[in-house]
Scaffold this motif. Structure first.
Motif, PDB file in Angstrom:
ATOM      1  N   GLY A  29       0.788  -1.220   0.000  1.00 23.92           N
ATOM      2  CA  GLY A  29       0.000   0.000   0.000  1.00 23.92           C
ATOM      3  C   GLY A  29       0.815   1.263   0.000  1.00 23.92           C
ATOM      4  N   SER A  30       0.291   2.276   0.690  1.00 24.27           N
ATOM      5  CA  SER A  30       0.943   3.574   0.721  1.00 24.27           C
ATOM      6  C   SER A  30       1.963   3.685   1.835  1.00 24.27           C
ATOM      7  N   SER A  31       2.042   2.710   2.681  1.00 26.36           N
ATOM      8  CA  SER A  31       2.996   2.755   3.777  1.00 26.36           C
ATOM      9  C   SER A  31       4.345   2.248   3.307  1.00 26.36           C
ATOM     10  N   SER A  32       5.236   3.190   3.029  1.00 27.03           N
ATOM     11  CA  SER A  32       6.559   2.817   2.556  1.00 27.03           C
ATOM     12  C   SER A  32       7.377   2.267   3.715  1.00 27.03           C
TER      13      SER A  32
ATOM     14  N   VAL B 128      10.366   9.115  15.095  1.00 26.30           N
ATOM     15  CA  VAL B 128      10.418   8.130  14.013  1.00 26.30           C
ATOM     16  C   VAL B 128       9.386   7.046  14.312  1.00 26.30           C
ATOM     17  N   PHE B 129       8.565   6.733  13.318  1.00 24.78           N
ATOM     18  CA  PHE B 129       7.478   5.769  13.471  1.00 24.78           C
ATOM     19  C   PHE B 129       7.723   4.532  12.623  1.00 24.78           C
ATOM     20  N   ALA B 130       6.965   3.490  12.896  1.00 26.02           N
ATOM     21  CA  ALA B 130       7.066   2.251  12.127  1.00 26.02           C
ATOM     22  C   ALA B 130       6.456   2.403  10.742  1.00 26.02           C
ATOM     23  N   SER B 131       5.566   3.379  10.564  1.00 20.17           N
ATOM     24  CA  SER B 131       4.945   3.579   9.251  1.00 20.17           C
ATOM     25  C   SER B 131       4.626   5.049   9.035  1.00 20.17           C
ATOM     26  N   PRO B 132       4.550   5.459   7.778  1.00 25.28           N
ATOM     27  CA  PRO B 132       4.137   6.830   7.471  1.00 25.28           C
ATOM     28  C   PRO B 132       2.729   7.137   7.992  1.00 25.28           C
ATOM     29  N   ASP B 133       1.845   6.142   7.974  1.00 24.34           N
ATOM     30  CA  ASP B 133       0.492   6.355   8.479  1.00 24.34           C
ATOM     31  C   ASP B 133       0.500   6.711   9.959  1.00 24.34           C
ATOM     32  N   ASP B 134       1.342   6.038  10.747  1.00 22.86           N
ATOM     33  CA  ASP B 134       1.446   6.335  12.179  1.00 22.86           C
ATOM     34  C   ASP B 134       1.983   7.752  12.390  1.00 22.86           C
ATOM     35  N   ALA B 135       2.974   8.143  11.593  1.00 19.59           N
ATOM     36  CA  ALA B 135       3.539   9.494  11.701  1.00 19.59           C
ATOM     37  C   ALA B 135       2.476  10.537  11.364  1.00 19.59           C
ATOM     38  N   GLN B 136       1.707  10.290  10.337  1.00 16.32           N
ATOM     39  CA  GLN B 136       0.665  11.238   9.930  1.00 16.32           C
ATOM     40  C   GLN B 136      -0.436  11.341  10.984  1.00 16.32           C
ATOM     41  N   ARG B 137      -0.805  10.214  11.582  1.00 15.92           N
ATOM     42  CA  ARG B 137      -1.819  10.240  12.643  1.00 15.92           C
ATOM     43  C   ARG B 137      -1.358  11.089  13.826  1.00 15.92           C
ATOM     44  N   ARG B 138      -0.107  10.950  14.192  1.00  8.26           N
ATOM     45  CA  ARG B 138       0.445  11.731  15.312  1.00  8.26           C
ATOM     46  C   ARG B 138       0.452  13.219  14.962  1.00  8.26           C
TER      47      ARG B 138
END
Length: 160
Positions: free
Chosen positions: A28-31, A101-111
């Protein structure tokens, strides 16, 4: 005996095809995770010419937010001081910034979305937030927009 195995073979083949589609879709979109820990990320920003005066890397035991390593939260965190700002001894984000630093871009965006909501509700907590891949860069609102943009540009150069 051969006739009995054909339906079973078809079922196994169908299952294998289904599983491969599911696995392929998981990208998906999570690089991939940025493998650079926050402390090295701060150093990389400094090598981009930013006036970082000092920094601290946190562990799960001393993280002031108690989020490091928790589910869907950052996996690495470091705060830094910007020499152009009045800094506190505790490396509070208001004296410079923070790299999470997050495990996924989605987690970073949510934060980042969560923090943005807090800043809108409580204006004195407003800060600059930039997400690049799985990295969230948080900056003091005491920086000018041009100074914050320098950090944003450096982050883009460091995290591809």
């Amino acid at each position: 005996m051969t006739r009995m195995n054909k339906p079973r073979t078809r079922i196994l083949l169908a299952f294998a095809l289904f599983a491969s589609v599911i696995v392929a879709g998981c990208g998906g979109s999570s690089s991939p995770v940025s493998v650079m820990p926050a402390a090295k990320m701060v150093e990389a920003l400094k090598t981009q010419g930013l006036p970082i005066a000092g920094s601290v890397a946190y562990t799960a035991a001393d993280d002031p937010n108690k989020l490091l390593g928790r589910p869907n939260q950052y996996i690495s965190k470091g705060n830094f001081q910007d020499s152009r700002l009045k800094t506190a001894e505790d490396f509070d984000t208001s004296g410079g910034g923070s790299v999470e630093v997050f495990a996924s871009p989605d987690d970073a965006q949510r934060r980042a979305t969560y923090l943005d909501g807090i800043g809108k509700a409580i204006p004195f907590l407003l800060e600059y937030e930039y997400v690049q891949g799985s990295v969230l860069l948080r900056l003091s609102s005491d920086l000018t927009p041009d100074q914050a943009r320098q950090y944003q540009d450096a982050l883009k150069a460091v995290v591809k």
